[in-house]
Scaffold this motif. Structure first.
Motif, PDB file in Angstrom:
ATOM      1  N   ASN A   1     -36.395 -32.560 -23.739  1.00  0.00           N
ATOM      2  CA  ASN A   1     -37.804 -32.351 -24.063  1.00  0.00           C
ATOM      3  C   ASN A   1     -38.609 -33.655 -23.997  1.00  0.00           C
ATOM      4  OD1 ASN A   1     -37.635 -29.538 -24.318  1.00  0.00           O
ATOM      5  ND2 ASN A   1     -36.732 -29.768 -26.323  1.00  0.00           N
ATOM      6  N   GLY A   2     -39.254 -34.031 -25.054  1.00  0.00           N
ATOM      7  CA  GLY A   2     -40.070 -35.239 -25.025  1.00  0.00           C
ATOM      8  C   GLY A   2     -39.219 -36.486 -24.861  1.00  0.00           C
ATOM      9  N   VAL A   3     -39.704 -37.378 -24.033  1.00  0.00           N
ATOM     10  CA  VAL A   3     -39.018 -38.655 -23.790  1.00  0.00           C
ATOM     11  C   VAL A   3     -40.040 -39.774 -23.850  1.00  0.00           C
ATOM     12  CG1 VAL A   3     -37.689 -40.017 -22.142  1.00  0.00           C
ATOM     13  CG2 VAL A   3     -37.249 -37.568 -22.359  1.00  0.00           C
ATOM     14  N   GLY A   4     -39.614 -40.879 -24.377  1.00  0.00           N
ATOM     15  CA  GLY A   4     -40.500 -42.038 -24.445  1.00  0.00           C
ATOM     16  C   GLY A   4     -39.828 -43.290 -23.936  1.00  0.00           C
ATOM     17  N   TRP A   5     -40.641 -44.214 -23.503  1.00  0.00           N
ATOM     18  CA  TRP A   5     -40.191 -45.565 -23.170  1.00  0.00           C
ATOM     19  C   TRP A   5     -40.683 -46.506 -24.274  1.00  0.00           C
ATOM     20  CZ3 TRP A   5     -36.787 -47.078 -19.582  1.00  0.00           C
ATOM     21  CH2 TRP A   5     -36.519 -46.223 -18.502  1.00  0.00           C
ATOM     22  N   TYR A   6     -39.811 -47.394 -24.679  1.00  0.00           N
ATOM     23  CA  TYR A   6     -40.103 -48.366 -25.714  1.00  0.00           C
ATOM     24  C   TYR A   6     -39.699 -49.743 -25.192  1.00  0.00           C
ATOM     25  CZ  TYR A   6     -40.191 -44.139 -28.508  1.00  0.00           C
ATOM     26  OH  TYR A   6     -40.482 -42.886 -28.987  1.00  0.00           O
ATOM     27  N   ARG A   7     -40.212 -50.774 -25.812  1.00  0.00           N
ATOM     28  CA  ARG A   7     -39.805 -52.121 -25.413  1.00  0.00           C
ATOM     29  C   ARG A   7     -39.725 -53.026 -26.622  1.00  0.00           C
ATOM     30  NH1 ARG A   7     -45.160 -53.983 -21.925  1.00  0.00           N
ATOM     31  NH2 ARG A   7     -46.599 -54.273 -23.689  1.00  0.00           N
ATOM     32  N   GLN A   8     -38.860 -54.016 -26.483  1.00  0.00           N
ATOM     33  CA  GLN A   8     -38.681 -54.991 -27.554  1.00  0.00           C
ATOM     34  C   GLN A   8     -38.545 -56.364 -26.949  1.00  0.00           C
ATOM     35  OE1 GLN A   8     -35.384 -54.186 -30.206  1.00  0.00           O
ATOM     36  NE2 GLN A   8     -36.354 -55.369 -31.837  1.00  0.00           N
ATOM     37  N   ALA A   9     -39.490 -57.207 -27.279  1.00  0.00           N
ATOM     38  CA  ALA A   9     -39.449 -58.599 -26.846  1.00  0.00           C
ATOM     39  C   ALA A   9     -38.692 -59.409 -27.892  1.00  0.00           C
ATOM     40  CB  ALA A   9     -40.860 -59.134 -26.673  1.00  0.00           C
ATOM     41  N   PRO A  10     -38.143 -60.575 -27.520  1.00  0.00           N
ATOM     42  CA  PRO A  10     -37.392 -61.392 -28.469  1.00  0.00           C
ATOM     43  C   PRO A  10     -38.213 -61.723 -29.705  1.00  0.00           C
ATOM     44  CG  PRO A  10     -37.060 -62.196 -26.256  1.00  0.00           C
ATOM     45  CD  PRO A  10     -38.127 -61.150 -26.170  1.00  0.00           C
ATOM     46  N   GLY A  11     -37.633 -61.456 -30.866  1.00  0.00           N
ATOM     47  CA  GLY A  11     -38.298 -61.788 -32.117  1.00  0.00           C
ATOM     48  C   GLY A  11     -39.391 -60.834 -32.532  1.00  0.00           C
TER      49      GLY A  11
END
Length: 111
Positions: A31-41
């Motif tokens: 069903n629903g899908v998302g993209w996420y991101r995480q930069a250092p710190g």
């Protein structure tokens, strides 16, 4: 459900990348899908989401540059990223609305 994210890499500012998130292990449509991101710190932030019906929403920082789409026949969700900026550098993850996460793919944008 297993999610496999791919497509990251090193690109110059202004360039493009397309990320893919392939879902497997379920006979039902994801069903629903998302993209996420995480930069250092920094904390992990939502970048874009798409519902099973194709409705989308984006973080303000990527509106007009990123496009999320899905191919239900392939159980795959894409993130087309254009006009990339150094501040887009991060590990990008895909996740389902039900809480399954992929392993992440590194995106590095050089200035």
């Amino acid at each position: 459900v297993q999610l496999q994210a791919s497509g990251g890499g090193l690109v110059q500012a202004g360039g493009s990348l397309r990320l893919s998130c392939i879902a497997s292990g379920s006979s039902r449509r994801i069903n629903g899908v998302g993209w996420y991101r995480q930069a250092p710190g920094k904390q992990r932030d939502a970048v874009a989401r798409i519902t099973s019906g194709g409705s989308t929403n984006y973080a303000d920082s990527v509106k007009g540059r990123f496009t999320i789409s899905r191919d239900n026949a392939k159980n795959t969700v894409y993130l087309q990223m254009n006009s990339l900026k150094p501040e887009d550098t991060a590990v990008y993850y895909c996740a389902t609305a039900s809480g399954y996460w992929g392993q992440g793919t590194q995106v590095t944008v050089s200035s």
